[in-house]
Design an enzyme around this catalytic site. Structure first.
Site, PDB file in Angstrom:
ATOM      1  N   HIS A  21      -2.287  -3.988  -2.023  1.00 38.14           N
ATOM      2  CA  HIS A  21      -2.717  -3.293  -3.300  1.00 38.14           C
ATOM      3  C   HIS A  21      -1.997  -3.952  -4.266  1.00 38.14           C
ATOM      4  CE1 HIS A  21      -1.195   1.179  -2.836  1.00 38.14           C
ATOM      5  NE2 HIS A  21      -1.760   1.323  -4.111  1.00 38.14           N
ATOM      6  N   HIS A  56       0.349  -4.548   1.961  1.00 40.03           N
ATOM      7  CA  HIS A  56       1.574  -4.068   0.494  1.00 40.03           C
ATOM      8  C   HIS A  56       1.509  -4.524  -0.857  1.00 40.03           C
ATOM      9  CE1 HIS A  56       3.852  -0.931   1.978  1.00 40.03           C
ATOM     10  NE2 HIS A  56       4.424  -1.359   2.942  1.00 40.03           N
ATOM     11  N   HIS A  80       1.035  -6.392   7.910  1.00 40.24           N
ATOM     12  CA  HIS A  80       1.459  -5.424   6.658  1.00 40.24           C
ATOM     13  C   HIS A  80       1.999  -5.075   5.586  1.00 40.24           C
ATOM     14  CE1 HIS A  80       4.137  -1.160   6.945  1.00 40.24           C
ATOM     15  NE2 HIS A  80       4.405  -1.391   5.946  1.00 40.24           N
ATOM     16  N   GLU A  81       2.755  -6.478   5.200  1.00 38.20           N
ATOM     17  CA  GLU A  81       3.458  -7.166   4.122  1.00 38.20           C
ATOM     18  C   GLU A  81       2.850  -7.622   3.086  1.00 38.20           C
ATOM     19  OE1 GLU A  81       5.980  -5.660   3.397  1.00 38.20           O
ATOM     20  OE2 GLU A  81       6.813  -5.529   5.193  1.00 38.20           O
TER      21      GLU A  81
HETATM   22 ZN   LIG Z   1       5.689  -1.163   4.625  1.00 39.13          ZN
END
Ligand SMILES: [Zn+2]
Length: 676
Positions: free
Chosen positions: A474, A471, A467-468
């Protein structure tokens, strides 16, 4: 002049952590704020007519020094803090908010911004420039810059009252949480609780000089008790205490505060020319309007409700079967769900952990990023770090060009806050023709290795890392001109797409076999285990969906309408919950009076975004699944239209360019097995 006010003369211009002393921060901030003020003055005092370049662009590139110092300082305050840093933070925070208020209230600056904005149609701007112009203009207009003086004053008075009410709301909940204690002196009352939770309850009692076991409303105490305690009456007592925070008609009551906040928000929105608070908030969201949010919530409700009801009936039958319970109540929900889950899946972390050695999972994330986007990660030991545990990488593309510097900080220690997050030390931007690459970081709190055992992650930690890392991608792949539109600077209901979509690679055989190997034997994780992980991940998804929808609908019921006629908080709430109701209502409980997300934090008119983001990620991943989870064409579209674009364009437009259509809620329901 401090070390922080200079350009960092290192190879990659990275933060010189080891050379920074705590006493550097305050003077560095002061110098940087002075410099930023001068930059603003230069824009305001320009004798030339306002143009996009001399006003909007100049404004976005201003304050770079201050931004870098702020990011270093506040990142350290989260990941490696101490009393001294916290004291500096208390001094610096008001100075910084005063500085940013001075900008939004600067009328001469607004005049120039407005002049450019009003001539928008004559300017030949790129899409990114148009977005930036809009964003800058709204940062003033949404704070009342266009209002006459008397209304401006009214707006400031409302803002002041709102911030006091929100503070009070939070103080009441905290006091209510701290006030309640359930002291148990008979060990039988703890039957069902895992040893760890019992131990913690005992220690808590001891720390307060009491004999026995102490249960409180703090999550680490409350959640295990509601999940495992066999004593139904005590679960009821605890649940009712938890559900009645701010609802006792005493000095800690929040009912009036809720009504006042809802009404002030409405009044503020009307002053600024919006129908409701939700119209105001959603103007800067992918969902755009309350109508769209309501339609979204209702569509999901229609489709998830049959599955939720079926799950509820099965759970009730299960409770009847094992404990002869006739009517399932709220305080039974976590308890019997856990029991049923154990019966169906018999999945525990200890069985999975050997397949998820931290180093293997990191390499897995890197391999996935390589196969999708051609990225290479090379560990480097030549740059400064703020703690020896931090890993540092140089990230390059398939041509060997620098993409990003990447920091990864995995283990807990005192001075690091809980949880996991992604952040950055330097944004990406194209300044004076140079594409400055970002410095991105992820921070987690995973189990530390010991002398005899490496760090083995729970499956939840594995998905957290992905998940991290999503990010982080991105941030790393950002490719925009203006720093305020770069990377993760996107609308709130769009920011979780890259992170959540990446979690999907943790559930697929094709990617798991790349990294989920036993740390001792090298054996690839058995697919039977993977199937169990998948099935248990969507266990009771229907009921969970209804729960999330009920919160989203409650939020909209307060903010998407004119609230002036509402007088009874509880009655209003019961009506708002009507369509999503599964469990009988508990008369002495109220959700709104403790709903900190929307009445204290920043989630008002935004609670729907949890489900919204899930729909986005399920819909996006369905596209990958159709074409192959490592399909280069789909990955490239995701990179070009989503990851590299930041907030340069409306997210719905970007998403449609990637996907060819708007996101479909059915994708989420299909993934969860709620519809075929
Ligand atoms: Zn998040």
């Amino acid at each position: 002049m401090t070390i922080l006010n200079k350009t960092f003369d290192t190879q990659y211009n990275t933060a010189p952590f080891s050379k920074i002393k705590n006493e550097d921060f305050l003077p560095a901030f002061k110098i940087a704020i002075e410099n930023a003020k001068n930059e603003i003055d230069t824009i305001v005092n320009n004798t030339e007519l306002p143009t996009f370049k001399n006003t909007i662009e100049a404004l976005d590139f201003s304050g770079e020094e201050l931004d870098r110092i702020s990011s270093i300082f506040f990142n350290l305050n989260s990941a490696e803090t101490n009393d001294e840093i916290q004291k500096i933070a208390q001094k610096v925070s008001p100075i910084l908010s005063e500085f940013s208020n001075d900008i939004t209230l600067n009328e001469d600056l607004f005049k120039r911004v407005k002049a450019v904005y009003d001539s928008k149609s004559d300017l030949e701007l790129t899409t990114e420039q148009e977005t930036l112009l809009d964003k800058k203009y709204k940062s003033f207009s949404r704070n009342g810059a266009n209002l006459p003086e008397d209304k401006k004053e009214k707006l400031r008075a409302i803002d002041k009252e709102l911030s006091q009410l929100k503070l009070k709301f939070g103080e009441h909940i905290l006091a209510e949480t701290n006030k309640f204690e359930m002291l148990l002196t008979d060990e039988n009352d703890l039957s069902g609780l895992p040893e760890g939770a019992k131990e913690a309850a005992k220690q808590l009692a001891e720390s307060k000089g009491k004999d026995g076991w102490l249960i409180t409303l703090d999550y680490p105490s409350y959640i295990p008790f509601m999940t495992y305690a066999d004593n139904r009456e005590l679960r009821e007592k605890l649940s009712k205490a938890f559900g009645s925070k701010g609802f006792h008609n005493d000095d800690l009551d929040n009912q009036d505060i809720v009504l006042k906040i809802a009404n002030l928000r409405f009044e503020r929105a009307q002053l600024l020319g919006y129908n409701t608070h939700a119209h105001f908030v959603l103007e800067e969201r992918m969902a755009e309007t309350p109508e769209k949010v309501n339609a979204f919530l209702n569509e999901l409700l229609d489709k998830a409700k049959p599955a939720a009801q079926e799950e509820f009936e099965k759970l009730e039958a299960f409770a009847k079967e094992i404990d002869n319970i006739d009517r399932l109540q709220k305080w039974d929900s976590a308890y019997y769900s856990e029991k049923l889950k154990q019966k169906l899946f018999d999945l525990d972390d200890e069985k999975l952990k050997p397949y998820f050695k931290l180093e293997n999972v990191i390499n897995g994330a890197f391999t996935v990023a390589n196969k999708l986007f051609g990225l290479q990660f090379e560990e480097i030991n030549t740059i400064d770090k703020y703690h020896e545990d931090v890993l540092t990488y140089k990230v390059t593309d398939s041509e060997g060009e620098l993409v990003s510097i990447f920091y990864a900080d995995f283990f807990p220690r005192s001075g690091k806050r809980n949880g996991a997050w992604m952040t950055s030390y330097k944004p990406q931007m194209i300044k004076n023709g140079v594409n400055e690459r970002p410095h991105v970081s992820i921070v987690c709190n995973f189990t530390k290795p010991t002398k005899s055992k490496p760090s083995l992650l729970t499956f939840n930690e594995v998905t957290t890392l992905f998940h991290e890392f999503g990010h982080a991608l991105h941030g790393m792949l950002a490719n925009t001109t203006y720093p305020s539109l770069s990377g993760t600077s996107v609308y709130w209901d769009f920011v979780e797409l890259p992170s959540q979509v990446l979690e999907n690679w943790c559930y697929e055989e094709e990617s798991l076999k790349l990294f989920a190997t036993h740390y001792e034997t090298g054996e690839v994780i058995p697919m039977e285990l993977v199937e169990k992980i998948k099935a248990s991940a969507t266990f009771h998804e229907g009921m969970q969906t209804l729960r999330q929808l009920s919160f989203g609908m409650l939020d909209m019921s307060w903010h998407g309408i004119d609230p002036t006629a509402i007088t009874n908080v509880k009655a209003h709430e019961v009506e708002a919950f009507g369509a999503t109701k599964l469990y009988p209502d508990v008369e002495e409980n109220c959700m709104s009076t403790a709903f900190a997300h929307i009445f204290q934090g920043g989630y008002s008119s935004g609670y729907y975004s949890y489900k919204w983001a899930e729909v986005l990620d399920a819909d996006a991943f369905e596209y990958f699944k159709q074409e192959g989870i490592f399909n280069k064409t789909v990955a490239n579209k995701f990179k070009i239209f989503v990851l590299s674009q930041g907030g340069t364009e409306n997210p719905m437009t970007l998403y449609k360019k990637f996907r060819g259509q708007e996101p479909q809620p059915e994708a989420l329901l299909r993934r969860a097995g709620l519809i075929k």
